[in-house]
Design a protein around this motif. Structure first.
Motif, PDB file in Angstrom:
ATOM      1  N   THR A   1      -4.053 -10.397   5.929  1.00  0.00           N
ATOM      2  CA  THR A   1      -2.961 -11.258   6.384  1.00  0.00           C
ATOM      3  C   THR A   1      -1.626 -10.683   5.938  1.00  0.00           C
ATOM      4  O   THR A   1      -0.653 -10.651   6.704  1.00  0.00           O
ATOM      5  CB  THR A   1      -3.134 -12.688   5.829  1.00  0.00           C
ATOM      6  N   GLY A   2      -1.570 -10.229   4.684  1.00  0.00           N
ATOM      7  CA  GLY A   2      -0.350  -9.587   4.201  1.00  0.00           C
ATOM      8  C   GLY A   2      -0.022  -8.321   4.969  1.00  0.00           C
ATOM      9  O   GLY A   2       1.160  -8.037   5.247  1.00  0.00           O
ATOM     10  N   MET A   3      -1.037  -7.557   5.342  1.00  0.00           N
ATOM     11  CA  MET A   3      -0.782  -6.336   6.108  1.00  0.00           C
ATOM     12  C   MET A   3      -0.312  -6.662   7.524  1.00  0.00           C
ATOM     13  O   MET A   3       0.465  -5.912   8.122  1.00  0.00           O
ATOM     14  CB  MET A   3      -2.045  -5.476   6.158  1.00  0.00           C
ATOM     15  N   ALA A   4      -0.790  -7.801   8.063  1.00  0.00           N
ATOM     16  CA  ALA A   4      -0.339  -8.210   9.397  1.00  0.00           C
ATOM     17  C   ALA A   4       1.134  -8.579   9.394  1.00  0.00           C
ATOM     18  O   ALA A   4       1.794  -8.546  10.442  1.00  0.00           O
ATOM     19  CB  ALA A   4      -1.181  -9.387   9.888  1.00  0.00           C
ATOM     20  N   ALA A   5       1.671  -8.929   8.214  1.00  0.00           N
ATOM     21  CA  ALA A   5       3.093  -9.276   8.111  1.00  0.00           C
ATOM     22  C   ALA A   5       3.987  -8.044   8.069  1.00  0.00           C
ATOM     23  O   ALA A   5       5.211  -8.163   8.144  1.00  0.00           O
ATOM     24  CB  ALA A   5       3.333 -10.118   6.856  1.00  0.00           C
ATOM     25  N   LEU A   6       3.376  -6.861   7.956  1.00  0.00           N
ATOM     26  CA  LEU A   6       4.133  -5.638   7.721  1.00  0.00           C
ATOM     27  C   LEU A   6       4.499  -4.923   9.015  1.00  0.00           C
ATOM     28  O   LEU A   6       3.689  -4.816   9.934  1.00  0.00           O
ATOM     29  CB  LEU A   6       3.302  -4.689   6.848  1.00  0.00           C
ATOM     30  N   SER A   7       5.715  -4.451   9.047  1.00  0.00           N
ATOM     31  CA  SER A   7       6.139  -3.494  10.073  1.00  0.00           C
ATOM     32  C   SER A   7       6.938  -2.414   9.358  1.00  0.00           C
ATOM     33  O   SER A   7       7.533  -2.649   8.300  1.00  0.00           O
ATOM     34  CB  SER A   7       6.993  -4.165  11.157  1.00  0.00           C
ATOM     35  N   VAL A   8       6.929  -1.205   9.926  1.00  0.00           N
ATOM     36  CA  VAL A   8       7.576  -0.063   9.282  1.00  0.00           C
ATOM     37  C   VAL A   8       8.675   0.468  10.197  1.00  0.00           C
ATOM     38  O   VAL A   8       8.411   0.788  11.365  1.00  0.00           O
ATOM     39  CB  VAL A   8       6.562   1.054   8.970  1.00  0.00           C
ATOM     40  N   HIS A   9       9.887   0.512   9.662  1.00  0.00           N
ATOM     41  CA  HIS A   9      11.014   1.103  10.391  1.00  0.00           C
ATOM     42  C   HIS A   9      11.211   2.515   9.867  1.00  0.00           C
ATOM     43  O   HIS A   9      11.609   2.731   8.721  1.00  0.00           O
ATOM     44  CB  HIS A   9      12.286   0.282  10.178  1.00  0.00           C
ATOM     45  N   VAL A  10      10.878   3.518  10.696  1.00  0.00           N
ATOM     46  CA  VAL A  10      10.931   4.920  10.290  1.00  0.00           C
ATOM     47  C   VAL A  10      12.354   5.439  10.403  1.00  0.00           C
ATOM     48  O   VAL A  10      13.053   5.172  11.391  1.00  0.00           O
ATOM     49  CB  VAL A  10       9.968   5.773  11.145  1.00  0.00           C
TER      50      VAL A  10
ATOM     51  N   LEU B   1       6.952 -15.786   7.242  1.00  0.00           N
ATOM     52  CA  LEU B   1       5.943 -16.816   7.461  1.00  0.00           C
ATOM     53  C   LEU B   1       4.545 -16.290   7.177  1.00  0.00           C
ATOM     54  O   LEU B   1       3.727 -16.958   6.529  1.00  0.00           O
ATOM     55  CB  LEU B   1       6.038 -17.346   8.898  1.00  0.00           C
ATOM     56  N   THR B   2       4.256 -15.086   7.635  1.00  0.00           N
ATOM     57  CA  THR B   2       2.930 -14.511   7.415  1.00  0.00           C
ATOM     58  C   THR B   2       2.711 -14.179   5.941  1.00  0.00           C
ATOM     59  O   THR B   2       1.600 -14.352   5.413  1.00  0.00           O
ATOM     60  CB  THR B   2       2.745 -13.247   8.267  1.00  0.00           C
ATOM     61  N   VAL B   3       3.761 -13.712   5.275  1.00  0.00           N
ATOM     62  CA  VAL B   3       3.658 -13.460   3.834  1.00  0.00           C
ATOM     63  C   VAL B   3       3.339 -14.760   3.094  1.00  0.00           C
ATOM     64  O   VAL B   3       2.484 -14.804   2.201  1.00  0.00           O
ATOM     65  CB  VAL B   3       4.969 -12.847   3.300  1.00  0.00           C
ATOM     66  N   SER B   4       4.016 -15.844   3.469  1.00  0.00           N
ATOM     67  CA  SER B   4       3.753 -17.138   2.840  1.00  0.00           C
ATOM     68  C   SER B   4       2.312 -17.569   3.053  1.00  0.00           C
ATOM     69  O   SER B   4       1.659 -18.099   2.140  1.00  0.00           O
ATOM     70  CB  SER B   4       4.705 -18.200   3.402  1.00  0.00           C
TER      71      SER B   4
ATOM     72  N   GLY C   1      -4.014   0.227  10.466  1.00  0.00           N
ATOM     73  CA  GLY C   1      -4.659  -0.194   9.224  1.00  0.00           C
ATOM     74  C   GLY C   1      -6.143   0.088   9.173  1.00  0.00           C
ATOM     75  O   GLY C   1      -6.790  -0.217   8.157  1.00  0.00           O
ATOM     76  N   PHE C   2      -6.695   0.672  10.237  1.00  0.00           N
ATOM     77  CA  PHE C   2      -8.147   0.901  10.303  1.00  0.00           C
ATOM     78  C   PHE C   2      -8.423   2.317  10.807  1.00  0.00           C
ATOM     79  O   PHE C   2      -9.210   2.513  11.727  1.00  0.00           O
ATOM     80  CB  PHE C   2      -8.801  -0.125  11.219  1.00  0.00           C
ATOM     81  N   SER C   3      -7.792   3.296  10.178  1.00  0.00           N
ATOM     82  CA  SER C   3      -7.950   4.669  10.660  1.00  0.00           C
ATOM     83  C   SER C   3      -9.362   5.202  10.428  1.00  0.00           C
ATOM     84  O   SER C   3      -9.763   6.184  11.045  1.00  0.00           O
ATOM     85  CB  SER C   3      -6.938   5.593   9.976  1.00  0.00           C
ATOM     86  N   TYR C   4     -10.138   4.572   9.542  1.00  0.00           N
ATOM     87  CA  TYR C   4     -11.544   4.947   9.333  1.00  0.00           C
ATOM     88  C   TYR C   4     -12.489   3.918   9.941  1.00  0.00           C
ATOM     89  O   TYR C   4     -13.674   3.849   9.584  1.00  0.00           O
ATOM     90  CB  TYR C   4     -11.846   5.100   7.842  1.00  0.00           C
ATOM     91  N   GLY C   5     -11.994   3.105  10.839  1.00  0.00           N
ATOM     92  CA  GLY C   5     -12.819   2.081  11.460  1.00  0.00           C
ATOM     93  C   GLY C   5     -13.139   0.958  10.483  1.00  0.00           C
ATOM     94  O   GLY C   5     -12.293   0.518   9.705  1.00  0.00           O
TER      95      GLY C   5
ATOM     96  N   GLY D   1      -7.347   3.319   4.634  1.00  0.00           N
ATOM     97  CA  GLY D   1      -7.343   3.318   6.090  1.00  0.00           C
ATOM     98  C   GLY D   1      -5.992   3.031   6.699  1.00  0.00           C
ATOM     99  O   GLY D   1      -5.889   2.934   7.928  1.00  0.00           O
ATOM    100  N   PHE D   2      -4.938   2.907   5.870  1.00  0.00           N
ATOM    101  CA  PHE D   2      -3.607   2.576   6.377  1.00  0.00           C
ATOM    102  C   PHE D   2      -2.801   3.852   6.589  1.00  0.00           C
ATOM    103  O   PHE D   2      -2.630   4.655   5.674  1.00  0.00           O
ATOM    104  CB  PHE D   2      -2.884   1.662   5.390  1.00  0.00           C
ATOM    105  N   THR D   3      -2.317   4.025   7.788  1.00  0.00           N
ATOM    106  CA  THR D   3      -1.488   5.195   8.106  1.00  0.00           C
ATOM    107  C   THR D   3      -0.308   4.775   8.979  1.00  0.00           C
ATOM    108  O   THR D   3      -0.364   3.754   9.667  1.00  0.00           O
ATOM    109  CB  THR D   3      -2.300   6.273   8.855  1.00  0.00           C
ATOM    110  N   VAL D   4       0.742   5.561   8.915  1.00  0.00           N
ATOM    111  CA  VAL D   4       1.889   5.437   9.821  1.00  0.00           C
ATOM    112  C   VAL D   4       2.008   6.770  10.532  1.00  0.00           C
ATOM    113  O   VAL D   4       2.213   7.809   9.897  1.00  0.00           O
ATOM    114  CB  VAL D   4       3.186   5.097   9.052  1.00  0.00           C
ATOM    115  N   GLU D   5       1.860   6.745  11.839  1.00  0.00           N
ATOM    116  CA  GLU D   5       1.747   7.984  12.601  1.00  0.00           C
ATOM    117  C   GLU D   5       2.949   8.901  12.423  1.00  0.00           C
ATOM    118  O   GLU D   5       2.814  10.118  12.347  1.00  0.00           O
ATOM    119  CB  GLU D   5       1.571   7.645  14.091  1.00  0.00           C
ATOM    120  N   GLU D   6       4.140   8.312  12.337  1.00  0.00           N
ATOM    121  CA  GLU D   6       5.351   9.128  12.302  1.00  0.00           C
ATOM    122  C   GLU D   6       5.756   9.571  10.890  1.00  0.00           C
ATOM    123  O   GLU D   6       6.714  10.334  10.740  1.00  0.00           O
ATOM    124  CB  GLU D   6       6.525   8.350  12.916  1.00  0.00           C
TER     125      GLU D   6
END
Length: 288
Positions: A191-200, A145-148, A7-11, A69-74
């Motif tokens: 906080t919402g971004m911390a709740a996210l995971s990506v299944h490629v 929980l994190t989304v809430s 989430g911080f590809s540009y620092g 700044g949000f990227t998914v490497e794959e």
């Protein structure tokens, strides 16, 4: 396969720029909301609408600057424009509903709670609808929980900001409130971004494409231009900056006759002049 999310590809560049935009939109929107409470009824809807659009545009711009700044490497990320712009509309409309409630009912009690809740839900809806506009070779999954927690942060931030707008304590007060609001909105976003995971899906090699910044920057031009225009309106309205009313509202004190605008409009002199005779009449029986 779980994607490698960054989430911080540009620092710190994108978080700081996003925070500045959230503060700018909040400051303009709160000053417009404050101004609406100080003018005649015919002007109030216009100021409230401008404030709603400023806050909604600021929050939306903040979100997508952060998303640069949000990227998914794959998997390369693209954005569906109709869904992305729909999230802007949702933000403006729902924030507007909350602001109009407070603008007409006052920043207290049930009106403040209702307006803050609707505004906060609008902020959260914008965030997650904007996330739904992402297109990549994978599936977004969220921790409930994190989304809430992110939704609660959004509602608390909106309620506090609307309460601050209702205090009408001058320009510096609104600036401080906008800094807090920007921090809370940014906190809600991350906080919402911390709740996210990506299944490629699959292991296909990533294809070359535009960077997130190149994809999102053109879509930000309109909201940024609007915020600049709203800023010009604020700067060229002295009453907006100083927080002074066009005329005292007659409903300030029950039982006190409405003040007719005149030479001393906007001062407390007429109020003191009315109180002295009343005080002398009250002491008359004691003198005899």
């Amino acid at each position: 396969m779980q994607g490698t999310v960054d989430g911080f590809s540009y620092g710190l560049v994108t978080p700081l720029a996003a925070y500045v935009m959230a503060c700018l939109g909040g400051a303009l929107g709160l000053r417009c909301t404050t101004r609406s409470m100080l003018v005649a009824g015919s002007w109030r809807p216009g100021w409230l609408a401008l404030g709603s659009a400023a806050i909604g545009s600021g929050i939306w711009t903040m979100h997508f600057i952060a998303m640069m700044g949000f990227t998914v490497e794959e998997a390369p990320i693209h954005y569906d424009k109709p869904t992305t712009y729909a999230s802007l509309a949702v933000a403006i409309v729902m924030v507007g509903v909350g602001i109009f409630i407070v603008g007409y009912r006052g920043a207290r009690g049930a009106a403040l709670f209702t307006g803050g809740t609707i505004t906060g839900l609008g902020v959260a809806s914008m965030h997650y609808l904007g996330m739904a506009g992402m297109r990549l070779n994978g599936q977004l999954e969220y921790n409930t929980l994190t989304v809430s927690a992110s939704v609660v942060i959004a509602m608390a931030a909106a309620t506090a900001a609307l309460w601050a707008a209702g205090q009408v304590r001058g320009f510096l007060w609104s600036i401080g409130a906008s800094l807090v609001m920007g921090l809370a909105v940014s906190g809600m976003h991350y906080t919402g971004m911390a709740a996210l995971s990506v299944h490629v899906h699959g292991t296909a090699a990533p294809t070359a494409g535009d960077s997130p910044a190149a994809l999102l920057a053109p879509m930000l031009i309109g909201p940024l231009a609007f915020l600049g225009l709203a800023g010009v309106v604020v700067l060229f309205d002295p009453l907006m900056v100083m927080g002074k009313p066009d005329w005292p509202r007659p409903e300030n004190k029950p039982g006190v006759p409405a003040h007719v605008p005149g030479r001393h409009q906007g001062t407390r002199f007429p109020l003191r002049a009315r109180r002295r005779p009343a005080g002398r009449r009250a002491r008359t029986p004691q003198n005899h």
